[in-house]
Design an enzyme around this catalytic site. Structure first.
Site, PDB file in Angstrom:
ATOM      1  N   SER A 111       0.821  -1.203   0.000  1.00 52.91           N
ATOM      2  CA  SER A 111       0.000   0.000   0.000  1.00 52.91           C
ATOM      3  C   SER A 111       0.861   1.262   0.000  1.00 52.91           C
ATOM      4  O   SER A 111       1.998   1.268   0.495  1.00 52.91           O
ATOM      5  CB  SER A 111      -0.907  -0.009   1.228  1.00 52.91           C
ATOM      6  OG  SER A 111      -1.963   0.910   1.081  1.00 52.91           O
ATOM      7  N   ARG A 136       1.184  -1.565   7.077  1.00 57.67           N
ATOM      8  CA  ARG A 136       2.031  -1.853   8.242  1.00 57.67           C
ATOM      9  C   ARG A 136       2.688  -3.236   8.204  1.00 57.67           C
ATOM     10  O   ARG A 136       3.848  -3.367   8.609  1.00 57.67           O
ATOM     11  CB  ARG A 136       1.218  -1.664   9.532  1.00 57.67           C
ATOM     12  CG  ARG A 136       0.919  -0.212   9.843  1.00 57.67           C
ATOM     13  CD  ARG A 136       0.083  -0.061  11.103  1.00 57.67           C
ATOM     14  NE  ARG A 136      -0.166   1.332  11.432  1.00 57.67           N
ATOM     15  CZ  ARG A 136      -1.147   2.064  10.914  1.00 57.67           C
ATOM     16  NH1 ARG A 136      -1.972   1.516  10.034  1.00 57.67           N
ATOM     17  NH2 ARG A 136      -1.307   3.316  11.264  1.00 57.67           N
ATOM     18  N   TYR A 156      -7.609  14.871   1.052  1.00 59.32           N
ATOM     19  CA  TYR A 156      -6.729  15.694   0.241  1.00 59.32           C
ATOM     20  C   TYR A 156      -7.560  16.399  -0.838  1.00 59.32           C
ATOM     21  O   TYR A 156      -8.782  16.279  -0.866  1.00 59.32           O
ATOM     22  CB  TYR A 156      -5.586  14.853  -0.313  1.00 59.32           C
ATOM     23  CG  TYR A 156      -4.721  14.267   0.790  1.00 59.32           C
ATOM     24  CD1 TYR A 156      -4.123  15.095   1.736  1.00 59.32           C
ATOM     25  CD2 TYR A 156      -4.521  12.892   0.919  1.00 59.32           C
ATOM     26  CE1 TYR A 156      -3.350  14.572   2.771  1.00 59.32           C
ATOM     27  CE2 TYR A 156      -3.755  12.362   1.947  1.00 59.32           C
ATOM     28  CZ  TYR A 156      -3.177  13.212   2.880  1.00 59.32           C
ATOM     29  OH  TYR A 156      -2.427  12.694   3.902  1.00 59.32           O
ATOM     30  N   ARG A 214      -7.987   5.936  -5.756  1.00 60.14           N
ATOM     31  CA  ARG A 214      -8.234   5.674  -4.335  1.00 60.14           C
ATOM     32  C   ARG A 214      -9.291   6.643  -3.842  1.00 60.14           C
ATOM     33  O   ARG A 214      -9.213   7.851  -4.068  1.00 60.14           O
ATOM     34  CB  ARG A 214      -6.957   5.823  -3.508  1.00 60.14           C
ATOM     35  CG  ARG A 214      -7.222   5.750  -2.005  1.00 60.14           C
ATOM     36  CD  ARG A 214      -5.969   5.567  -1.169  1.00 60.14           C
ATOM     37  NE  ARG A 214      -5.642   4.156  -1.047  1.00 60.14           N
ATOM     38  CZ  ARG A 214      -4.921   3.640  -0.042  1.00 60.14           C
ATOM     39  NH1 ARG A 214      -4.448   4.417   0.914  1.00 60.14           N
ATOM     40  NH2 ARG A 214      -4.663   2.351   0.009  1.00 60.14           N
ATOM     41  N   GLN A 219       1.349   6.974  -6.991  1.00 59.17           N
ATOM     42  CA  GLN A 219       0.090   7.575  -6.543  1.00 59.17           C
ATOM     43  C   GLN A 219       0.244   9.095  -6.624  1.00 59.17           C
ATOM     44  O   GLN A 219       1.070   9.679  -5.918  1.00 59.17           O
ATOM     45  CB  GLN A 219      -0.231   7.164  -5.109  1.00 59.17           C
ATOM     46  CG  GLN A 219      -1.587   7.641  -4.619  1.00 59.17           C
ATOM     47  CD  GLN A 219      -1.805   7.344  -3.145  1.00 59.17           C
ATOM     48  OE1 GLN A 219      -1.216   7.999  -2.288  1.00 59.17           O
ATOM     49  NE2 GLN A 219      -2.635   6.350  -2.849  1.00 59.17           N
TER      50      GLN A 219
END
Length: 793
Positions: free
Chosen positions: A434, A736, A594, A642, A513
């Site tokens: 990710s 993570r 964003y 996304r 991205q």
């Protein structure tokens, strides 16, 4: 552990009874209350009474139950082996009585479109609810509990003044909870299905799920045996289906007969019977607090979990065990009640998350009807996320193998290592690293850190490695450490990284991205204060509307029409550089509050022009940016988007709108939707939990008909296999876990014994493809055991 103080203990060993507390909000200091009142004579209340009396025979325990002893409004009760183990340890007499009446079975049958699929190895045990109540009544009487049946309990304040402890086990409609509503602060959430509890006079040979597709909509039957000659039958359907079928106009007998007719084949033509059965809507109960003074909630009064995972009685009995143990272990009543809540709350929360996933799956059952038959069955079995691909394989390898074959897994290939194609790009497995912001660039230029960070993850076996959000302008950065693609030097630096990935990790794709921070920019590095404004050197922010992200944040300027054109061109130019830099995939960042996400959410877009208002207008600028990027991005290379599928805040983007957003981007050429959630407004209230965001990906995949990438606390390869095989997602993005272990995907392959094209070890690393040996921990087994003379005791 619970004490096993016997019933022959000296009644005076604990001293004489103390005077009752005069103030219910100043409870007795001892945690061994001598006078206890139990409100509610269901399994939880009765078992609490029995445990408290068994642990201290000198206690005065009174149970108030307004119904008659043989009144019960369900039929069968399912208990887990774990719960039974707790009962056996705490009170063998109850365990033996319950055990004598259990019916056990291993199979689950799923009947859909005239096809039955059976999965084995599930180990269920059930008995009649009335029989369970009889056992608990008898045990309470044997121990000397004062059972006051057909008796309304006095008001809780009155009981609290007269007793050391008041246990409110008075069910989902708890009057005690309502009396102290301002203290317990309950939240009751209604759901979308109607259901009714019924029974049939024969025993199913499995836990049976039967789907009926009627002219009015989808209905389902949940059935399981609870005695050698009887089964519980629950009929459930969406509210609108219930009304369309006319059940809202039928009485109990008519409803019962109608259900028997609909599920005639499953019932073998037998009639259903009812017992004061009524159609109801399930409500999830959550309380902020479980105790008040010497009053404590237990079972459904404190929490509910949907019947589809069979947890109501189980939770109540486990509450009783924990409460009794804490009262024995803690020196004061406040400490005991706090310890009880601390112990039980995380267990209940986990169960409620699983129950919510299960009930929502059944609410949206129609969504999955078109799945291949075995995948549909697997999806149903794994709906709560508690049953997974791996433990289903342990229970029934043959069933799991058949699902994998239908899915298209080559022999010996776990679902996560099957390939997936996006436009001209074939990914060799379903794992994505990710996008994770690293905040380690200088003037937007990625350096050695990025080469090592992304290169290591590319060597680790994932099919696709994503960069962090790469900003399209200096003003579009989140922090001074964010990477960019707004200069040629930055593009050259990214080319160095993509060249390494393609040469050093052949078969691994790398994606970029692209995004713009919007109102969440000009902040400190994450470890210096996430979302906190820079102490100096701030740059001006722009956003759809002049709304700060949180109090103390910089107020952005509302973008003018001319500025919208400039930003669109910035994205276009950055995309051209990304293509030249050799990226295999481009993702447009329209999530997490964003800039482009700010246009999509009604909480952050208050514009009154053509770019604000309705969802269609809020979509306009993000789609314009997408079109500008797609126009210059190489046609054979895929683009993803996304999104935040929910803002986790009232008035924000809804799940229904998320589907429409996905549809709109797909119509403009998006090859997949990367489905994240939240981070749009500072006051969000996410419902965290394992793979908690995947239901949004699942919905978008099935309703919008577009491939999806699922994200959000997916941490195990078992979860990835489960989600892929159930058809809830096409790809899984993990963040993570890849920070913890850059070789997460290769290690997942090794742990599953997989060595194929979906997980290729780099040549220099092949010697490490097997787990390293550890020191010997086993000892030689004895070759001969000698037995001395038998001694009968």
């Amino acid at each position: 552990m619970l004490s096993t103080r016997g019933s022959t203990a000296d009644p005076g060993a604990r001293g004489t009874a103390r005077p009752a507390p005069t103030n219910p909000h100043s409870p007795a200091k001892t945690s061994h209350p001598l006078r206890a009142a139990i409100i509610g004579g269901g399994p939880g209340g009765l078992y609490t009474a029995a445990l408290l009396k068994r642990l201290a025979p000198d206690r005065e325990i009174t149970v108030y139950e307004r119904n008659a002893p043989d009144d019960t409004f369900g039929f069968g009760v399912v208990l887990s082996d774990e719960t039974l183990g707790g009962i056996e340890h705490a009170d063998p007499a109850v365990y033996e009585a319950v055990k004598a009446h259990f019916v056990r079975w291993d199979d689950i049958d799923i009947v859909h479109r005239n096809t039955r699929h059976t999965s084995s190895g599930h180990r269920f045990a059930a008995l009649g609810r009335r029989r369970l109540l009889e056992i608990l009544h008898d045990r309470c009487r044997d121990l000397g509990v004062d059972l006051r049946l057909r008796t309304e309990a006095p008001p809780p304040d009155e009981l609290a003044r007269a007793h050391d402890l008041v246990v409110a086990a008075d069910g989902v409609h708890s009057a005690t909870r309502e009396a102290y509503r301002d203290v317990f602060r309950p939240r009751l959430t209604p759901h979308r299905c109607r259901y009714i509890w019924l029974a049939v006079d024969f025993a199913f040979d499995a836990f049976r799920f039967e789907i009926a597709e009627t002219e009015h909509g989808v209905m389902q039957l949940h059935g399981y045996p609870y005695s050698p000659d009887a089964s519980t039958v629950i009929v459930e359907m969406r509210e609108e289906v219930w009304r369309a079928a006319g059940f809202d106009e039928l009485d109990e007998a008519e409803s019962t007969a109608r259900c028997a007719k609909i599920f005639n084949e499953a019932l073998g033509g037998r009639p259903l019977r009812s017992n004061k059965s009524a159609w109801t809507t399930f409500r999830t109960v959550v309380n902020e607090r479980w105790s008040h003074g010497n009053v404590v909630l237990l079972g459904d009064a404190a929490h509910t979990a949907h019947f589809s995972i069979g947890s109501g009685t189980k939770l109540a009995v486990e509450d009783a065990l924990a409460l009794a143990a804490c009262l024995e272990e803690q020196p004061t009543l406040p400490q005991a009640l706090a310890a009880y809540e601390e112990e039980r709350r995380p267990v209940v929360a986990s169960t409620q998350r699983a129950a919510k996933a299960s009930l929502e799956w059944f609410e949206d059952l129609a969504r999955y009807l078109g799945q291949p038959p075995r995948q549909f069955a697997f999806n149903l079995l794994t709906r709560s996320r508690r049953v997974t691909h791996e433990n289903l394989r342990l229970r029934d390898a043959g069933f799991t193998d058949s699902v994998e074959r239908e899915f298209g897994c080559p022999p010996g290939t776990p679902p996560m290592f099957t390939p997936f194609r996006l436009r001209g790009l074939t990914l060799r497995n379903r794992v994505v690293v990710s996008a994770m912001d690293m905040y380690s660039a200088t003037d937007g230029v990625p350096g050695d850190f990025h080469l090592v960070h992304l290169g290591a993850r590319a060597l680790g076996g994932a099919a696709l490695v994503m960069t962090e959000m790469v900003c399209v302008s200096p003003e579009g950065r989140i922090t001074p450490g964010c990477a960019g693609l707004y200069t040629g030097r930055q593009g050259e630096a990214w080319r160095r990284i993509t060249d390494f990935v393609h040469a050093g990790a052949p078969g691994t794709a790398i994606g970029v991205q692209l995004g713009h921070s919007g109102r969440k920019g000009s902040t400190r590095l994450m470890w210096e204060g996430m979302d906190e404004p820079l102490p100096d050197g701030n740059w001006p922010l722009v956003a759809p509307s002049p709304l700060p992200y949180r109090p103390g944040s910089q107020i952005p300027r509302e973008l003018s029409r001319a500025q919208l054109t400039d930003v669109r061109q910035q994205f276009r130019t950055a995309a051209e550089r990304a293509g030249q830099a050799g990226f295999d995939l481009l993702e447009l960042h329209c999530a997490h509050g964003y800039l482009l996400s700010g246009f999509l959410s009604p909480l952050t877009n208050h514009r009154t022009d053509a770019y604000g208002g309705s969802l269609e207008k809020r979509l306009r600028f993000p789609l314009e940016v997408f079109d500008a990027v797609r126009e210059v991005w190489p046609d054979e290379r895929p683009m993803t988007v996304r999104i935040s599928a929910t803002d986790w805040a009232e008035g924000g983007t809804s799940a229904e709108e998320a589907v429409e957003i996905a549809r709109a981007f797909a119509a403009h050429g998006a090859d997949a939707i990367d489905v994240s959630t939240g981070q749009v407004v500072a006051g969000e209230r996410p419902e965290f939990g394992r793979s908690y965001q995947t239901p949004y990906a699942d919905r978008i995949r099935h309703e919008a008909g577009v491939p999806v990438i699922a994200v959000g606390a997916i941490s195990s390869w078992d979860d990835v296999n489960s989600l892929i095989l159930a058809g809830r997602t096409d790809l899984c993005a993990l963040a993570r876990p890849h920070l913890y272990d850059p070789h997460w995907t290769l290690h997942a392959a090794a742990e599953q014994g997989y060595d194929g094209p979906g997980a290729v070890w780099p040549a220099p690393y092949r010697a490490g493809s097997r787990p390293p040996r550890t020191g010997r921990t086993d000892a030689p087994k004895p070759r001969l055991t000698l037995h001395g003379p038998r001694q009968d005791v």
